[in-house]
Design a protein around this motif. Structure first.
Motif, PDB file in Angstrom:
ATOM      1  N   ILE A 162      -6.784   1.481  14.556  1.00  0.00           N
ATOM      2  CA  ILE A 162      -5.749   1.005  14.928  1.00  0.00           C
ATOM      3  C   ILE A 162      -4.777   0.785  13.606  1.00  0.00           C
ATOM      4  O   ILE A 162      -5.150   0.435  12.296  1.00  0.00           O
ATOM      5  N   PHE A 163      -3.728   0.881  13.872  1.00  0.00           N
ATOM      6  CA  PHE A 163      -2.595   0.991  12.594  1.00  0.00           C
ATOM      7  C   PHE A 163      -1.732  -0.239  13.192  1.00  0.00           C
ATOM      8  O   PHE A 163      -0.899  -0.212  14.133  1.00  0.00           O
ATOM      9  N   GLU A 164      -1.511  -1.127  11.961  1.00  0.00           N
ATOM     10  CA  GLU A 164      -0.519  -2.486  12.414  1.00  0.00           C
ATOM     11  C   GLU A 164       0.049  -2.742  11.189  1.00  0.00           C
ATOM     12  O   GLU A 164      -0.287  -2.462  10.190  1.00  0.00           O
ATOM     13  N   ASP A 165       1.154  -3.524  11.466  1.00  0.00           N
ATOM     14  CA  ASP A 165       2.035  -3.936  10.144  1.00  0.00           C
ATOM     15  C   ASP A 165       2.152  -5.605  10.136  1.00  0.00           C
ATOM     16  O   ASP A 165       2.194  -6.120   9.132  1.00  0.00           O
ATOM     17  N   ALA A 178     -11.869  -2.751  16.794  1.00  0.00           N
ATOM     18  CA  ALA A 178     -11.621  -1.516  16.060  1.00  0.00           C
ATOM     19  C   ALA A 178     -11.627  -1.619  14.757  1.00  0.00           C
ATOM     20  O   ALA A 178     -11.485  -2.681  14.006  1.00  0.00           O
ATOM     21  N   PHE A 179     -11.676  -0.400  14.101  1.00  0.00           N
ATOM     22  CA  PHE A 179     -11.293  -0.376  12.714  1.00  0.00           C
ATOM     23  C   PHE A 179      -9.982  -0.247  12.384  1.00  0.00           C
ATOM     24  O   PHE A 179      -9.254   0.253  13.098  1.00  0.00           O
ATOM     25  N   VAL A 180      -9.421  -1.118  11.562  1.00  0.00           N
ATOM     26  CA  VAL A 180      -8.006  -1.335  11.494  1.00  0.00           C
ATOM     27  C   VAL A 180      -7.279  -1.062  10.153  1.00  0.00           C
ATOM     28  O   VAL A 180      -8.166  -1.425   8.998  1.00  0.00           O
ATOM     29  N   VAL A 181      -6.279  -0.382   9.992  1.00  0.00           N
ATOM     30  CA  VAL A 181      -5.442  -0.292   8.643  1.00  0.00           C
ATOM     31  C   VAL A 181      -4.301  -0.580   8.889  1.00  0.00           C
ATOM     32  O   VAL A 181      -3.428  -0.462  10.025  1.00  0.00           O
ATOM     33  N   GLY A 182      -4.059  -1.667   7.850  1.00  0.00           N
ATOM     34  CA  GLY A 182      -2.626  -2.255   7.709  1.00  0.00           C
ATOM     35  C   GLY A 182      -1.596  -1.608   6.974  1.00  0.00           C
ATOM     36  O   GLY A 182      -1.943  -1.088   5.980  1.00  0.00           O
ATOM     37  N   ILE A 183      -0.359  -1.549   7.347  1.00  0.00           N
ATOM     38  CA  ILE A 183       0.683  -1.135   6.558  1.00  0.00           C
ATOM     39  C   ILE A 183       1.689  -2.277   6.623  1.00  0.00           C
ATOM     40  O   ILE A 183       2.950  -2.160   7.362  1.00  0.00           O
ATOM     41  N   PRO A 184       1.439  -3.202   5.915  1.00  0.00           N
ATOM     42  CA  PRO A 184       2.292  -4.348   6.023  1.00  0.00           C
ATOM     43  C   PRO A 184       3.536  -4.489   5.102  1.00  0.00           C
ATOM     44  O   PRO A 184       3.572  -3.579   4.088  1.00  0.00           O
ATOM     45  N   HIS A 185       4.494  -5.157   5.635  1.00  0.00           N
ATOM     46  CA  HIS A 185       5.718  -5.272   4.664  1.00  0.00           C
ATOM     47  C   HIS A 185       5.855  -6.824   4.964  1.00  0.00           C
ATOM     48  O   HIS A 185       6.064  -7.418   6.110  1.00  0.00           O
ATOM     49  N   LEU A 186       6.701  -7.337   4.005  1.00  0.00           N
ATOM     50  CA  LEU A 186       7.178  -8.648   3.877  1.00  0.00           C
ATOM     51  C   LEU A 186       5.928  -9.798   3.720  1.00  0.00           C
ATOM     52  O   LEU A 186       6.256 -10.866   3.520  1.00  0.00           O
ATOM     53  N   VAL A 187       4.760  -9.220   4.024  1.00  0.00           N
ATOM     54  CA  VAL A 187       3.585 -10.246   3.905  1.00  0.00           C
ATOM     55  C   VAL A 187       2.561  -9.395   3.292  1.00  0.00           C
ATOM     56  O   VAL A 187       2.404  -8.204   3.159  1.00  0.00           O
ATOM     57  N   ASP A 188       1.433 -10.186   2.583  1.00  0.00           N
ATOM     58  CA  ASP A 188       0.438  -9.664   1.943  1.00  0.00           C
ATOM     59  C   ASP A 188      -0.825  -9.835   2.708  1.00  0.00           C
ATOM     60  O   ASP A 188      -0.930 -11.022   3.403  1.00  0.00           O
ATOM     61  N   VAL A 189      -1.701  -8.764   2.913  1.00  0.00           N
ATOM     62  CA  VAL A 189      -3.056  -8.900   3.560  1.00  0.00           C
ATOM     63  C   VAL A 189      -4.095  -8.553   2.911  1.00  0.00           C
ATOM     64  O   VAL A 189      -4.149  -7.291   2.420  1.00  0.00           O
ATOM     65  N   PRO A 190      -4.991  -9.243   2.681  1.00  0.00           N
ATOM     66  CA  PRO A 190      -6.262  -8.799   2.173  1.00  0.00           C
ATOM     67  C   PRO A 190      -7.049  -8.018   2.728  1.00  0.00           C
ATOM     68  O   PRO A 190      -7.198  -8.032   4.293  1.00  0.00           O
ATOM     69  N   ILE A 197      -5.881  -1.270   3.560  1.00  0.00           N
ATOM     70  CA  ILE A 197      -4.425  -1.285   3.557  1.00  0.00           C
ATOM     71  C   ILE A 197      -3.953  -0.308   2.766  1.00  0.00           C
ATOM     72  O   ILE A 197      -4.741   0.401   1.758  1.00  0.00           O
ATOM     73  N   VAL A 198      -2.900   0.258   3.115  1.00  0.00           N
ATOM     74  CA  VAL A 198      -2.217   1.271   2.648  1.00  0.00           C
ATOM     75  C   VAL A 198      -0.609   1.123   2.664  1.00  0.00           C
ATOM     76  O   VAL A 198      -0.229   0.111   3.534  1.00  0.00           O
TER      77      VAL A 198
END
Length: 224
Positions: A162-165, A178-190, A197-198
């Motif tokens: 899953i890709f989420e932001d 699921a296995f998750v990959v974050g592409i965050p903006h405006l927030v920091d995600v550890p 995280i990418v």
């Protein structure tokens, strides 16, 4: 390899956050409220009922959440009707997955009207199915939309990527299993063992997918 890849929509696959901000700002300004970046950040990731309830509270109840929802859905449907802007590298990555015969789904907390407008405006799309708010009883931050997508695709959610932001979306994705990959903006995600995280789809290579799959298999084996 992962059995399927599931994408969030707003701010992840399509560059719609500026449109949401403009629509929300204009609507609140027309009601005498100065919508700030801080307000926008609090509403990042939705879902719409939470956003419009917050707006109604900002307006001290002069407009109901339902009234505000009707207005903003109409405005966003108008904004999304036509060619939509995609996030950098999104369609290229989706095209690669299609060539690799990996099923894909678009899973959004936006209403079906907006999701359908977006899909109609995309020149190129490879989603086998889409899930929108209202398709099932609960939307994000509950994991239900992702679980529903996996069910429709007939795949094991634990073997999906899953890709989420947004924090709301990441909460839903992580809770799904699921296995998750974050592409965050405006927030920091550890990062976590099954959350990586990418910065952008442009940074993802085949080696990343292979590595994430290996990590996922190892973590699932450890947890079983």
């Amino acid at each position: 390899m992962f059995e399927a890849v599931l994408f969030d929509m707003d701010g992840l696959f399509i560059d719609s956050e500026p449109d949401w901000h403009a629509a929300e700002s204009a609507m609140m300004r027309s009601n005498g409220y100065d919508w700030t970046p801080e307000d926008q950040l609090k509403c990042l990731g939705g879902p719409l009922p939470r956003v419009t309830q917050y707006m109604s509270e900002c307006l001290q109840g002069s407009k109901s959440a339902e009234q505000l929802a009707q207005s903003i859905v109409a405005e966003m449907k108008k904004r999304m009707s036509g060619k939509v802007a995609l996030m950098p590298g999104a369609i290229e990555f989706s095209r690669y997955l299609n060539q690799a015969a990996i099923p894909q789904a678009l899973v959004s907390a936006s209403p079906r009207e907006i999701v359908d407008a977006v899909l109609l405006g995309m020149d190129e799309k490879y989603f086998a199915i889409s899930v929108a708010a209202g398709d099932i009883a609960r939307t994000k931050p509950f994991p239900d939309p992702y679980l529903h997508a996996a069910k429709l695709l007939e795949v094991d959610i634990e073997k999906c990527l899953i890709f989420e932001d947004s924090p709301t979306g990441l909460t839903a994705a992580r809770a799904s299993g699921a296995f998750v990959v974050g592409i965050p903006h405006l927030v920091d995600v550890p990062e976590e063992p099954r959350l990586k995280i990418v910065k952008s789809f442009l940074d993802i290579q085949r080696s990343h997918l292979d590595g994430w799959y290996s990590i996922n298999q190892g973590e699932l084996g450890r947890l079983s």
